[in-house]
Motif scaffolding. Structure first.
Motif, PDB file in Angstrom:
ATOM      1  N   GLU A   1      -9.471  23.441  -5.148  1.00  0.00           N
ATOM      2  CA  GLU A   1      -9.286  23.933  -3.792  1.00  0.00           C
ATOM      3  C   GLU A   1      -7.829  23.875  -3.373  1.00  0.00           C
ATOM      4  N   MET A   2      -7.123  22.824  -3.768  1.00  0.00           N
ATOM      5  CA  MET A   2      -5.701  22.750  -3.461  1.00  0.00           C
ATOM      6  C   MET A   2      -4.951  23.885  -4.163  1.00  0.00           C
ATOM      7  N   GLU A   3      -5.411  24.225  -5.360  1.00  0.00           N
ATOM      8  CA  GLU A   3      -4.794  25.316  -6.117  1.00  0.00           C
ATOM      9  C   GLU A   3      -4.980  26.647  -5.397  1.00  0.00           C
ATOM     10  N   ASN A   4      -6.108  26.778  -4.690  1.00  0.00           N
ATOM     11  CA  ASN A   4      -6.414  28.026  -3.985  1.00  0.00           C
ATOM     12  C   ASN A   4      -5.886  28.051  -2.557  1.00  0.00           C
ATOM     13  N   THR A   5      -5.536  26.892  -2.009  1.00  0.00           N
ATOM     14  CA  THR A   5      -5.243  26.797  -0.584  1.00  0.00           C
ATOM     15  C   THR A   5      -3.817  26.395  -0.260  1.00  0.00           C
ATOM     16  N   ALA A   6      -3.269  25.414  -0.991  1.00  0.00           N
ATOM     17  CA  ALA A   6      -1.988  24.812  -0.601  1.00  0.00           C
ATOM     18  C   ALA A   6      -0.789  25.675  -0.984  1.00  0.00           C
ATOM     19  N   ASP A   7       0.215  25.649  -0.119  1.00  0.00           N
ATOM     20  CA  ASP A   7       1.512  26.261  -0.419  1.00  0.00           C
ATOM     21  C   ASP A   7       2.485  25.216  -0.946  1.00  0.00           C
ATOM     22  N   GLN A   8       2.430  24.025  -0.344  1.00  0.00           N
ATOM     23  CA  GLN A   8       3.304  22.914  -0.706  1.00  0.00           C
ATOM     24  C   GLN A   8       2.444  21.704  -1.068  1.00  0.00           C
ATOM     25  N   LEU A   9       3.007  20.791  -1.845  1.00  0.00           N
ATOM     26  CA  LEU A   9       2.289  19.578  -2.231  1.00  0.00           C
ATOM     27  C   LEU A   9       3.156  18.345  -1.975  1.00  0.00           C
ATOM     28  N   ILE A  10       2.508  17.301  -1.470  1.00  0.00           N
ATOM     29  CA  ILE A  10       3.073  15.958  -1.456  1.00  0.00           C
ATOM     30  C   ILE A  10       2.188  15.136  -2.373  1.00  0.00           C
ATOM     31  N   VAL A  11       2.749  14.582  -3.440  1.00  0.00           N
ATOM     32  CA  VAL A  11       1.977  13.817  -4.421  1.00  0.00           C
ATOM     33  C   VAL A  11       2.526  12.399  -4.450  1.00  0.00           C
ATOM     34  N   ILE A  12       1.647  11.409  -4.284  1.00  0.00           N
ATOM     35  CA  ILE A  12       2.066  10.014  -4.323  1.00  0.00           C
ATOM     36  C   ILE A  12       1.220   9.234  -5.321  1.00  0.00           C
ATOM     37  N   GLY A  13       1.751   8.114  -5.770  1.00  0.00           N
ATOM     38  CA  GLY A  13       1.043   7.217  -6.674  1.00  0.00           C
ATOM     39  C   GLY A  13       1.503   5.792  -6.421  1.00  0.00           C
ATOM     40  N   ARG A  14       0.548   4.897  -6.261  1.00  0.00           N
ATOM     41  CA  ARG A  14       0.855   3.493  -5.933  1.00  0.00           C
ATOM     42  C   ARG A  14       1.813   3.389  -4.751  1.00  0.00           C
TER      43      ARG A  14
ATOM     44  N   ALA B   1       0.826  -1.209   0.000  1.00  0.00           N
ATOM     45  CA  ALA B   1       0.000   0.000   0.000  1.00  0.00           C
ATOM     46  C   ALA B   1       0.858   1.255   0.000  1.00  0.00           C
ATOM     47  N   VAL B   2       1.982   1.195   0.715  1.00  0.00           N
ATOM     48  CA  VAL B   2       2.932   2.311   0.780  1.00  0.00           C
ATOM     49  C   VAL B   2       4.325   1.722   0.681  1.00  0.00           C
ATOM     50  N   GLU B   3       5.184   2.331  -0.134  1.00  0.00           N
ATOM     51  CA  GLU B   3       6.501   1.742  -0.405  1.00  0.00           C
ATOM     52  C   GLU B   3       7.605   2.798  -0.298  1.00  0.00           C
ATOM     53  N   ALA B   4       8.456   2.665   0.733  1.00  0.00           N
ATOM     54  CA  ALA B   4       9.654   3.501   0.909  1.00  0.00           C
ATOM     55  C   ALA B   4       9.344   4.987   0.731  1.00  0.00           C
ATOM     56  N   LEU B   5       8.317   5.455   1.416  1.00  0.00           N
ATOM     57  CA  LEU B   5       7.835   6.825   1.265  1.00  0.00           C
ATOM     58  C   LEU B   5       8.549   7.756   2.242  1.00  0.00           C
ATOM     59  N   SER B   6       9.109   8.840   1.732  1.00  0.00           N
ATOM     60  CA  SER B   6       9.798   9.823   2.574  1.00  0.00           C
ATOM     61  C   SER B   6       9.366  11.236   2.188  1.00  0.00           C
ATOM     62  N   PHE B   7       8.997  12.042   3.175  1.00  0.00           N
ATOM     63  CA  PHE B   7       8.700  13.458   2.950  1.00  0.00           C
ATOM     64  C   PHE B   7       8.618  14.156   4.295  1.00  0.00           C
ATOM     65  N   THR B   8       8.620  15.484   4.265  1.00  0.00           N
ATOM     66  CA  THR B   8       8.511  16.301   5.472  1.00  0.00           C
ATOM     67  C   THR B   8       7.407  17.331   5.282  1.00  0.00           C
ATOM     68  N   VAL B   9       6.548  17.456   6.289  1.00  0.00           N
ATOM     69  CA  VAL B   9       5.498  18.475   6.288  1.00  0.00           C
ATOM     70  C   VAL B   9       5.891  19.506   7.338  1.00  0.00           C
ATOM     71  N   ARG B  10       6.135  20.734   6.907  1.00  0.00           N
ATOM     72  CA  ARG B  10       6.688  21.760   7.781  1.00  0.00           C
ATOM     73  C   ARG B  10       5.602  22.711   8.300  1.00  0.00           C
ATOM     74  N   PRO B  11       5.867  23.321   9.445  1.00  0.00           N
ATOM     75  CA  PRO B  11       4.899  24.288   9.997  1.00  0.00           C
ATOM     76  C   PRO B  11       4.895  25.582   9.217  1.00  0.00           C
ATOM     77  N   GLY B  12       3.820  26.352   9.412  1.00  0.00           N
ATOM     78  CA  GLY B  12       3.732  27.666   8.803  1.00  0.00           C
ATOM     79  C   GLY B  12       3.229  27.693   7.389  1.00  0.00           C
ATOM     80  N   GLN B  13       2.742  26.576   6.888  1.00  0.00           N
ATOM     81  CA  GLN B  13       2.220  26.515   5.525  1.00  0.00           C
ATOM     82  C   GLN B  13       1.186  25.401   5.424  1.00  0.00           C
ATOM     83  N   VAL B  14       0.324  25.509   4.425  1.00  0.00           N
ATOM     84  CA  VAL B  14      -0.660  24.457   4.151  1.00  0.00           C
ATOM     85  C   VAL B  14      -0.041  23.501   3.136  1.00  0.00           C
ATOM     86  N   THR B  15       0.042  22.242   3.497  1.00  0.00           N
ATOM     87  CA  THR B  15       0.598  21.227   2.600  1.00  0.00           C
ATOM     88  C   THR B  15      -0.518  20.321   2.119  1.00  0.00           C
TER      89      THR B  15
END
Length: 302
Positions: free
Chosen positions: A189-202, A16-30
């Motif tokens: 809505e993500m286009e209007n709201t998010a500052d950063q994006l985490i995008v995953i697939g499979r 379901a999830v494979e070797a996934l790495s990312f960081t969600v930082r404060p002060g912004q909508v991700t």
């Protein structure tokens, strides 16, 4: 801050999830994006300690979430608006959460007012609409005044006023220095709201970057042209190898730059009323970059 490091989750022979790495930082909508079946909900549940990872690790402000007592003071989350006791009132639902997390009872009234449910505080949740349940779920997330907030499809069932309110809420929370992580399939809505994006697939990472950087990765840009000689210009552009859609005096052109179209129009003495490049929308880029990761494809042969 949320830190995901080589996170994996397998169910038997299925990853379901494979070797996934990312960081969600404060002060912004991700924003957290991915096709259906990409592993978004599984990832959120592992962040909250509801699923145990097969491999890797995830921490919230430096510690696994399950190690924190009175969790609502550290992380507020809305995963499923229907996951409430239908026989309880909104006030009773939040009061129970407050007691179990040693949160002052005054917060119940405060958050119900903040999400617009003060007038229905004593009504049973079972009679709430989906939009009202979403507001109650957001109130639950805000109850402990936490520094980290996670939301899974928080806009489902909300009317336009509610969507606008949630958008402004997320931006305010981020401006206060909180970590705001929002999973949604609503690209506009993500286009209007998010500052950063985490995008995953499979279950794998596709992108972890700013909204502007991600949008710039799209190749499907077009040029809008307005001219009273649309038919003549269309023939010229098609002869140059462009793809052209015509609607009256307007053309949508792909395959040529705006500068090149202007040069061709001048050479063939076609007067232009308007000419500008249209960047690909977030939805266009998302569809392009996740095309190989779509698990459930409408119209696919069986």
């Amino acid at each position: 801050m949320i830190e995901v490091n080589e996170l994996s989750k397998r169910y038997g022979g299925t990853s379901a999830v494979e070797a996934l790495s990312f960081t969600v930082r404060p002060g912004q909508v991700t924003g957290f994006l991915g096709p259906n079946g990409a592993g978004k909900s599984t990832t959120l549940r592992m962040i909250l300690g509801l699923h145990r990872p097969t491999g890797g690790s995830v921490t919230v402000d430096g510690r696994p979430f399950h190690e924190r007592p009175r969790g609502l003071r550290h992380v507020g989350a809305l995963l499923d608006a229907h996951d409430v006791h239908g026989g309880r009132s909104a006030s009773a639902q939040l009061s129970a959460l407050a007691r179990s997390n040693r949160i002052p009872q005054r917060r119940v009234k405060e958050v119900l007012g903040e999400v617009g449910l003060a007038d229905v505080a004593r009504r049973r949740v079972g009679g709430f609409s989906l939009g009202m349940k979403q507001r109650l779920g957001i109130a639950s997330a805000l109850l402990g005044d936490p520094p980290v907030l996670l939301f899974d499809e928080p806009l489902n069932g909300l009317d336009p006023e509610g969507v606008k309110w949630v958008r402004e809420l997320f931006r305010r929370l981020a401006a206060e220095g909180r970590t705001v992580f929002v999973s949604s399939h609503l690209m506009s809505e993500m286009e209007n709201t998010a500052d950063q994006l985490i995008v995953i697939g499979r279950g794998r990472l596709i992108a972890a970057e700013s909204l502007a950087e991600f949008s710039a990765r799209g190749t499907r840009r077009s040029v809008w042209v307005s001219t009273r000689d649309a038919a003549a210009l269309r023939d010229v552009l098609v002869a140059e190898g462009a793809a052209v859609d015509r609607a009256g005096d307007e053309l949508t052109v792909t395959g040529l730059t705006a500068d090149r179209i202007g040069e061709l129009a001048l050479r063939h003495t076609v007067p232009l009323r308007g000419l500008h490049t249209r960047s690909a929308s977030l939805e266009d880029v998302f569809m392009e970059l996740t095309a190989d990761s779509v698990q459930y494809l409408a119209g696919a042969s069986r």
